[in-house]
Design a protein around this motif. Structure first.
Motif, PDB file in Angstrom:
ATOM      1  N   GLN A 266      11.410   7.311   4.743  1.00  8.23           N
ATOM      2  CA  GLN A 266      10.746   7.500   3.566  1.00  8.23           C
ATOM      3  C   GLN A 266      10.077   6.034   2.631  1.00  8.23           C
ATOM      4  O   GLN A 266       9.992   5.069   3.384  1.00  8.23           O
ATOM      5  N   VAL A 267       8.713   6.124   2.105  1.00 10.63           N
ATOM      6  CA  VAL A 267       7.921   5.169   1.308  1.00 10.63           C
ATOM      7  C   VAL A 267       8.691   4.663   0.342  1.00 10.63           C
ATOM      8  O   VAL A 267       9.045   5.275  -0.807  1.00 10.63           O
ATOM      9  N   GLU A 268       9.070   3.484   0.071  1.00 13.33           N
ATOM     10  CA  GLU A 268       8.975   2.407  -0.415  1.00 13.33           C
ATOM     11  C   GLU A 268       7.457   1.292  -1.314  1.00 13.33           C
ATOM     12  O   GLU A 268       7.583   0.971  -0.793  1.00 13.33           O
ATOM     13  N   LEU A 269       6.870   2.629  -1.688  1.00 13.40           N
ATOM     14  CA  LEU A 269       5.081   1.843  -2.477  1.00 13.40           C
ATOM     15  C   LEU A 269       5.072   0.550  -2.873  1.00 13.40           C
ATOM     16  O   LEU A 269       5.545   0.768  -4.242  1.00 13.40           O
ATOM     17  N   ASP A 270       4.885  -0.850  -2.506  1.00 14.44           N
ATOM     18  CA  ASP A 270       5.244  -1.653  -3.462  1.00 14.44           C
ATOM     19  C   ASP A 270       3.496  -1.816  -4.003  1.00 14.44           C
ATOM     20  O   ASP A 270       2.480  -2.600  -3.296  1.00 14.44           O
ATOM     21  N   SER A 271       3.558  -2.103  -4.663  1.00 12.18           N
ATOM     22  CA  SER A 271       1.716  -1.379  -5.761  1.00 12.18           C
ATOM     23  C   SER A 271       1.490  -2.720  -5.148  1.00 12.18           C
ATOM     24  O   SER A 271      -0.229  -2.341  -5.503  1.00 12.18           O
ATOM     25  N   ALA A 272       1.735  -3.858  -5.774  1.00 13.46           N
ATOM     26  CA  ALA A 272       0.749  -5.458  -5.482  1.00 13.46           C
ATOM     27  C   ALA A 272       0.268  -5.551  -4.378  1.00 13.46           C
ATOM     28  O   ALA A 272      -1.174  -5.966  -4.736  1.00 13.46           O
ATOM     29  N   TRP A 273       1.434  -5.248  -3.671  1.00 10.61           N
ATOM     30  CA  TRP A 273       0.851  -5.818  -2.356  1.00 10.61           C
ATOM     31  C   TRP A 273      -0.724  -4.960  -1.984  1.00 10.61           C
ATOM     32  O   TRP A 273      -1.154  -5.380  -1.084  1.00 10.61           O
ATOM     33  N   VAL A 274      -0.836  -2.763  -2.124  1.00 14.44           N
ATOM     34  CA  VAL A 274      -1.454  -2.620  -1.812  1.00 14.44           C
ATOM     35  C   VAL A 274      -2.600  -2.962  -2.120  1.00 14.44           C
ATOM     36  O   VAL A 274      -4.170  -3.364  -1.466  1.00 14.44           O
ATOM     37  N   GLU A 275      -3.009  -3.287  -3.382  1.00 18.00           N
ATOM     38  CA  GLU A 275      -3.665  -4.031  -4.628  1.00 18.00           C
ATOM     39  C   GLU A 275      -4.514  -5.174  -3.592  1.00 18.00           C
ATOM     40  O   GLU A 275      -5.389  -5.480  -4.090  1.00 18.00           O
ATOM     41  N   TYR A 276      -3.399  -6.237  -3.642  1.00 14.48           N
ATOM     42  CA  TYR A 276      -4.146  -7.695  -3.048  1.00 14.48           C
ATOM     43  C   TYR A 276      -4.930  -6.716  -1.812  1.00 14.48           C
ATOM     44  O   TYR A 276      -5.584  -7.637  -1.422  1.00 14.48           O
ATOM     45  N   SER A 277      -4.582  -6.098  -1.011  1.00 10.31           N
ATOM     46  CA  SER A 277      -5.032  -6.258  -0.214  1.00 10.31           C
ATOM     47  C   SER A 277      -5.850  -5.482   0.413  1.00 10.31           C
ATOM     48  O   SER A 277      -6.534  -4.635   1.397  1.00 10.31           O
ATOM     49  N   GLY A 278      -6.662  -5.163  -1.249  1.00 13.82           N
ATOM     50  CA  GLY A 278      -8.201  -4.339  -1.410  1.00 13.82           C
ATOM     51  C   GLY A 278      -7.298  -2.667  -1.334  1.00 13.82           C
ATOM     52  O   GLY A 278      -8.989  -2.074  -1.470  1.00 13.82           O
ATOM     53  N   TYR A 279      -6.769  -2.100  -0.933  1.00 11.87           N
ATOM     54  CA  TYR A 279      -6.259  -0.530  -1.343  1.00 11.87           C
ATOM     55  C   TYR A 279      -6.302  -0.666  -3.138  1.00 11.87           C
ATOM     56  O   TYR A 279      -5.874  -1.230  -3.622  1.00 11.87           O
ATOM     57  N   SER A 280      -6.893   1.047  -3.294  1.00 19.20           N
ATOM     58  CA  SER A 280      -6.406   1.384  -4.516  1.00 19.20           C
ATOM     59  C   SER A 280      -3.940   1.714  -4.309  1.00 19.20           C
ATOM     60  O   SER A 280      -3.847   2.685  -4.038  1.00 19.20           O
ATOM     61  N   ALA A 281      -3.811   1.644  -5.122  1.00 16.11           N
ATOM     62  CA  ALA A 281      -2.479   1.758  -5.452  1.00 16.11           C
ATOM     63  C   ALA A 281      -2.256   2.862  -5.600  1.00 16.11           C
ATOM     64  O   ALA A 281      -1.170   3.896  -5.253  1.00 16.11           O
ATOM     65  N   VAL A 282      -2.885   3.422  -6.549  1.00 15.66           N
ATOM     66  CA  VAL A 282      -2.559   5.277  -7.168  1.00 15.66           C
ATOM     67  C   VAL A 282      -3.245   5.437  -5.993  1.00 15.66           C
ATOM     68  O   VAL A 282      -2.689   6.634  -5.564  1.00 15.66           O
ATOM     69  N   GLU A 283      -4.169   5.882  -5.172  1.00 15.33           N
ATOM     70  CA  GLU A 283      -4.662   6.208  -3.962  1.00 15.33           C
ATOM     71  C   GLU A 283      -3.860   6.149  -3.198  1.00 15.33           C
ATOM     72  O   GLU A 283      -3.673   7.608  -2.537  1.00 15.33           O
ATOM     73  N   TYR A 284      -2.880   5.705  -3.091  1.00 17.53           N
ATOM     74  CA  TYR A 284      -1.157   5.508  -1.904  1.00 17.53           C
ATOM     75  C   TYR A 284      -0.491   6.202  -2.324  1.00 17.53           C
ATOM     76  O   TYR A 284       0.264   6.611  -1.839  1.00 17.53           O
ATOM     77  N   ILE A 285      -0.005   6.123  -3.829  1.00 23.22           N
ATOM     78  CA  ILE A 285       0.742   6.845  -4.202  1.00 23.22           C
ATOM     79  C   ILE A 285       0.581   8.334  -4.372  1.00 23.22           C
ATOM     80  O   ILE A 285       1.116   9.355  -3.833  1.00 23.22           O
ATOM     81  N   ASP A 286      -1.184   9.283  -3.838  1.00 22.89           N
ATOM     82  CA  ASP A 286      -0.972   9.881  -4.212  1.00 22.89           C
ATOM     83  C   ASP A 286      -0.901  10.466  -2.889  1.00 22.89           C
ATOM     84  O   ASP A 286      -0.834  12.059  -2.665  1.00 22.89           O
ATOM     85  N   LYS A 287      -0.975  10.086  -2.027  1.00 22.57           N
ATOM     86  CA  LYS A 287      -1.121  10.096  -0.773  1.00 22.57           C
ATOM     87  C   LYS A 287      -0.337  10.470   0.134  1.00 22.57           C
ATOM     88  O   LYS A 287       0.306  11.589   1.262  1.00 22.57           O
ATOM     89  N   TYR A 288       1.218   9.679  -1.016  1.00 22.12           N
ATOM     90  CA  TYR A 288       2.319   9.760   0.292  1.00 22.12           C
ATOM     91  C   TYR A 288       3.482  10.263  -1.345  1.00 22.12           C
ATOM     92  O   TYR A 288       4.441  10.373  -1.169  1.00 22.12           O
ATOM     93  N   ALA A 289       2.678  11.601  -2.188  1.00 22.25           N
ATOM     94  CA  ALA A 289       3.049  11.989  -3.195  1.00 22.25           C
ATOM     95  C   ALA A 289       4.321  13.091  -2.061  1.00 22.25           C
ATOM     96  O   ALA A 289       4.192  13.895  -0.943  1.00 22.25           O
ATOM     97  N   GLY A 290       5.370  12.859  -2.892  1.00 22.62           N
ATOM     98  CA  GLY A 290       6.688  13.690  -2.504  1.00 22.62           C
ATOM     99  C   GLY A 290       7.367  12.926  -1.433  1.00 22.62           C
ATOM    100  O   GLY A 290       8.353  13.258  -1.010  1.00 22.62           O
ATOM    101  N   ARG A 291       6.712  11.771  -0.498  1.00 19.13           N
ATOM    102  CA  ARG A 291       7.565  10.675   0.101  1.00 19.13           C
ATOM    103  C   ARG A 291       8.208   9.571  -0.536  1.00 19.13           C
ATOM    104  O   ARG A 291       8.470   9.357  -0.006  1.00 19.13           O
ATOM    105  N   LEU A 292       7.326   9.386  -1.804  1.00 18.05           N
ATOM    106  CA  LEU A 292       7.933   7.927  -2.090  1.00 18.05           C
ATOM    107  C   LEU A 292       8.945   8.066  -3.256  1.00 18.05           C
ATOM    108  O   LEU A 292       8.297   7.959  -4.874  1.00 18.05           O
ATOM    109  N   PRO A 293      10.174   7.931  -3.250  1.00 21.03           N
ATOM    110  CA  PRO A 293      10.810   7.655  -4.281  1.00 21.03           C
ATOM    111  C   PRO A 293      11.093   6.980  -5.061  1.00 21.03           C
ATOM    112  O   PRO A 293      11.980   7.073  -6.193  1.00 21.03           O
ATOM    113  N   ILE A 294      10.404   5.087  -4.180  1.00 15.02           N
ATOM    114  CA  ILE A 294      10.586   4.384  -5.272  1.00 15.02           C
ATOM    115  C   ILE A 294       9.168   3.605  -4.730  1.00 15.02           C
ATOM    116  O   ILE A 294       9.160   3.911  -4.541  1.00 15.02           O
TER     117      ILE A 294
END
Length: 255
Positions: free
Chosen positions: A153-181
Motif C-alpha cells: 500500500q501507499v504512504e504518500l509523503d506529500s511534501a517530497w512529492v511537491e518538492y519533486s515538481g509533482y502535485s501531491a493532490v493529484e498523486y493522492i487522487d491517483k492512489y485513492a483506495g490504496r493509501l491508508p496513510i
C-alpha cells in the motif's frame, strides 16, 4: 474523517532523553496516534503500556528495508504486540537503490509475508522515487504498477512529492483506495534544497492535501517535520494548532 497522527521521528531527540514524557506531551497536544521510527530500547510490552496509558493508537512503524530482509518475522511479531498493523518501508539508501527489479521482488515477498501475518506493508517515498525513472515511468509509479495493491500500500509523503515538481493532490487522487496513510508536511525551497516547515508556514497546499486525503479514503494523516528551525515540541504544537484551525473551518479531521 481523518485521524491525525505524529511521526515520532520529528521528536527523536526528545524521545532519546525522555521516552514516556515525550509520548505524554504528544498525546496532550491532541494527536490521536503515533507512527514509530524506532523504539529506543523498549520492549513491545513497555511500548504498549505507554500507548495504553496515554490513550494513543499506533498509526504505523517505519521499519528499515535491510532489517525486514534480515528478519521480517520478528519485526512483525513486535509490531503486532504493540497493536500495529501497518509496517512501512521508510527509505532506501543510495547503496540499496538501482537494481529495481530485485527491490520490487523483495518488496513483493515482504508483502506476502505481511499478508500471511495479518499486517500490511506500505512504502514511504522521498524525492528520488519521483526524480528517477524506469523507462517513461517514475520509480514510484513503477513500484505500484509492478506490485499489486494487496501486497503493498501507499504512504504518500506529500511534501517530497511537491518538492519533486509533482502535485501531491493529484498523486493522492491517483492512489485513492490504496493509501491508508498520508504524511502531512510543509516546506520551503532554499538555496541548499529544502527546509521543512510547520503546517501553513510553507509553500505546500496543505489544506487541499488534507481534503484530498479524506476524499481518497485515507485513514490517517500524519504530521512530520524532518528538521525544524525551532524546538521540535514547539513545531508539533504549532502544526497541531493549524490542524485544529483547519478542522474548525470545516476541514475533514477528527481533532
Amino acid at each position: 474523517m481523518l485521524k491525525v497522527g505524529l511521526q515520532l521521528y520529528t521528536v527523536r531527540e526528545d524521545l532519546e532523553r525522555d521516552f514516556e514524557g515525550t509520548i505524554e506531551k504528544v498525546a496532550a497536544l491532541g494527536y490521536q496516534g503515533v507512527e514509530f521510527a524506532g523504539y529506543y530500547g523498549r520492549t513491545a510490552e513497555q511500548v504498549k503500556a505507554v500507548l495504553d496509558k496515554h490513550n494513543l493508537e499506533v498509526v504505523g512503524a517505519h521499519t528499515p528495508y535491510a532489517d525486514l530482509l534480515e528478519d521480517a518475522q520478528s519485526l512483525i511479531d513486535f509490531n503486532k504486540a504493540i497493536g500495529n498493523r501497518y509496517i512501512i518501508v521508510p527509505y532506501l539508501t543510495e547503496e540499496q537503490r538501482g537494481n529495481w527489479p530485485e527491490i520490487f521482488e523483495n518488496l513483493r515477498k515482504l508483502g506476502e509475508t505481511c499478508n500471511q501475518n495479518d499486517v500490511v506493508l506500505l512504502y514511504h517515498n522521498h524525492d528520488f522515487e519521483l526524480t528517477e525513472k524506469i523507462g517513461e515511468r517514475t520509480v514510484l509509479d513503477a513500484l505500484y504498477e509492478e506490485i499489486p495493491a494487496d501486497l503493498i500500500q501507499v504512504e504518500l509523503d506529500s511534501a517530497w512529492v511537491e518538492y519533486s515538481g509533482y502535485s501531491a493532490v493529484e498523486y493522492i487522487d491517483k492512489y485513492a483506495g490504496r493509501l491508508p496513510i498520508v504524511h502531512w508536511k510543509d516546506f520551503k525551497r532554499t538555496s541548499d534544497g529544502i527546509q521543512m516547515m510547520e503546517l501553513g508556514e510553507g509553500e505546500a497546499p496543505v489544506a487541499r492535501i488534507g481534503d484530498a486525503a479524506d476524499k481518497a479514503g485515507a485513514e490517517w494523516i500524519v504530521v512530520e517535520q524532518d528538521n525544524s528551525l525551532q524546538a521540535p515540541m514547539q513545531s508539533i504544537e504549532q502544526s497541531i494548532n493549524w490542524v485544529k484551525s483547519y478542522g474548525a473551518k470545516g476541514g475533514v479531521v477528527n481533532v
